[in-house]
Design a protein around this motif. Structure first.
Motif, short mmCIF file in Angstrom:
data_model
loop_
_atom_site.label_atom_id
_atom_site.label_comp_id
_atom_site.label_asym_id
_atom_site.label_seq_id
_atom_site.Cartn_x
_atom_site.Cartn_y
_atom_site.Cartn_z
N LEU A 32 17.55 -9.28 16.46
CA LEU A 32 16.36 -10.25 16.31
C LEU A 32 16.32 -10.83 17.10
O LEU A 32 17.15 -11.49 17.63
N ALA A 33 15.29 -11.58 17.51
CA ALA A 33 14.43 -12.45 18.32
C ALA A 33 14.37 -13.91 18.18
O ALA A 33 14.38 -14.01 16.75
N ASP A 34 14.82 -15.00 18.84
CA ASP A 34 15.09 -16.69 18.05
C ASP A 34 13.22 -16.65 17.94
O ASP A 34 12.21 -16.82 18.13
N PRO A 35 13.29 -17.00 16.46
CA PRO A 35 12.15 -16.74 15.68
C PRO A 35 11.64 -18.53 16.61
O PRO A 35 10.69 -18.33 16.16
N GLY A 68 10.47 -12.77 16.92
CA GLY A 68 11.70 -12.98 15.76
C GLY A 68 10.83 -13.86 14.39
O GLY A 68 11.61 -13.37 13.71
N THR A 108 21.24 -12.65 17.97
CA THR A 108 19.39 -13.05 18.30
C THR A 108 19.51 -12.70 19.94
O THR A 108 19.94 -13.81 20.93
N THR A 146 15.96 -9.04 23.35
CA THR A 146 16.56 -8.07 22.09
C THR A 146 16.78 -6.68 22.01
O THR A 146 17.73 -6.34 21.67
#
Length: 248
Positions: free
Chosen positions: A130-133, A139, A161, A168
């Motif tokens: 998942l992408a860095d939120p 994310g 991440t 991602t």
């Protein structure tokens, strides 16, 4: 008569080249494929050229704050363009939603991801990308989805991440992660997921991924920038955007 026609055509072409300009565009990574297509059509139709840079919205914000000479930001959220406008770095009244994104749980492996995402409750995978939120709205949407499913804590040790949604996607495409939350536009062409298996996350699982554009102060007065902002609102751009699974 032929010479006159050629002379007129040459004059018109030269005149168009004089008025053609270039616009620097910071583009959210999830919008890479559609923007490349839109940019090519934009140049063909207007003569203006779009110089595209792709990356995480959060990083673009920092770069713009530090004086990066972008003319337009196509963000992966609505908050960042609004923030730039409030800080005097975006031109007031130019913000609009150019696309609404969709989140998808995707695997390169056919059959691994079922139509309801129940694979997340199984032991069939070791890594979940998942992408860095903090940097990427997709994310943040993935984290929100996992929280709604009650799976954030149990699955956290499996997270891989990515700095942005493009990285991602690469984690899953290279099978360094068996599955991951990516943008539907990255795996969707002509009305279907082109490879592997996927669960399109229902919209109610996370806040809408409303993606806004804003004309930056560096682009104020740039004719090519204004032309691109207008073009993004038009029918040709809308058709391309929808073909990649976005809503308008």
């Amino acid at each position: 008569m032929t010479m006159r026609f050629l002379t007129l055509a040459t004059t018109l072409a030269f005149s168009a080249s004089i008025h053609a300009g270039e616009v620097g565009v910071a583009v959210a990574a999830n919008f890479t494929a559609p923007m490349k297509e839109i940019s090519a059509q934009f140049e063909k139709d207007t003569g203006h050229k779009a110089a595209l840079s792709f990356g995480a919205t959060g990083k673009f914000y920092a770069q713009i704050k530090n004086g990066a000479p972008f003319h337009i930001l196509l963000a992966a959220d609505a908050a960042t363009p609004a923030r730039l406008e409030n800080e005097g770095l975006g031109v007031a009244g130019t913000r609009f939603t150019y696309a609404t994104g969709k989140l998808v749980l995707w695997s390169k492996q056919p059959g691994l991801v079922d139509a309801k995402g129940q694979v997340l409750h199984t032991e069939k995978f070791d890594r979940l990308a998942l992408a860095d939120p903090k940097l990427a709205p997709y994310g943040a949407a993935a984290i929100e989805t996992l929280n709604k499913l009650g799976l954030f804590t149990p699955l956290a040790p499996k997270f891989v991440t990515g700095e942005n949604i493009a990285q991602t996607y690469q984690f899953v495409a290279t099978e360094n992660a068996q599955l991951g939350f990516v943008a539907l536009s990255q795996v969707f062409v002509d009305g279907k997921v082109t490879e592997g298996s996927a669960w399109i996350v229902p919209a109610e699982m996370h806040a809408p991924i409303r993606q806004d554009a804003v004309l930056l102060t560096a682009g104020n007065g740039n004719l090519a920038a204004k032309a691109l902002m207008d073009y993004l609102r038009g029918k040709k751009a809308a058709g391309i955007i929808r073909s990649f699974g976005y809503e308008r």
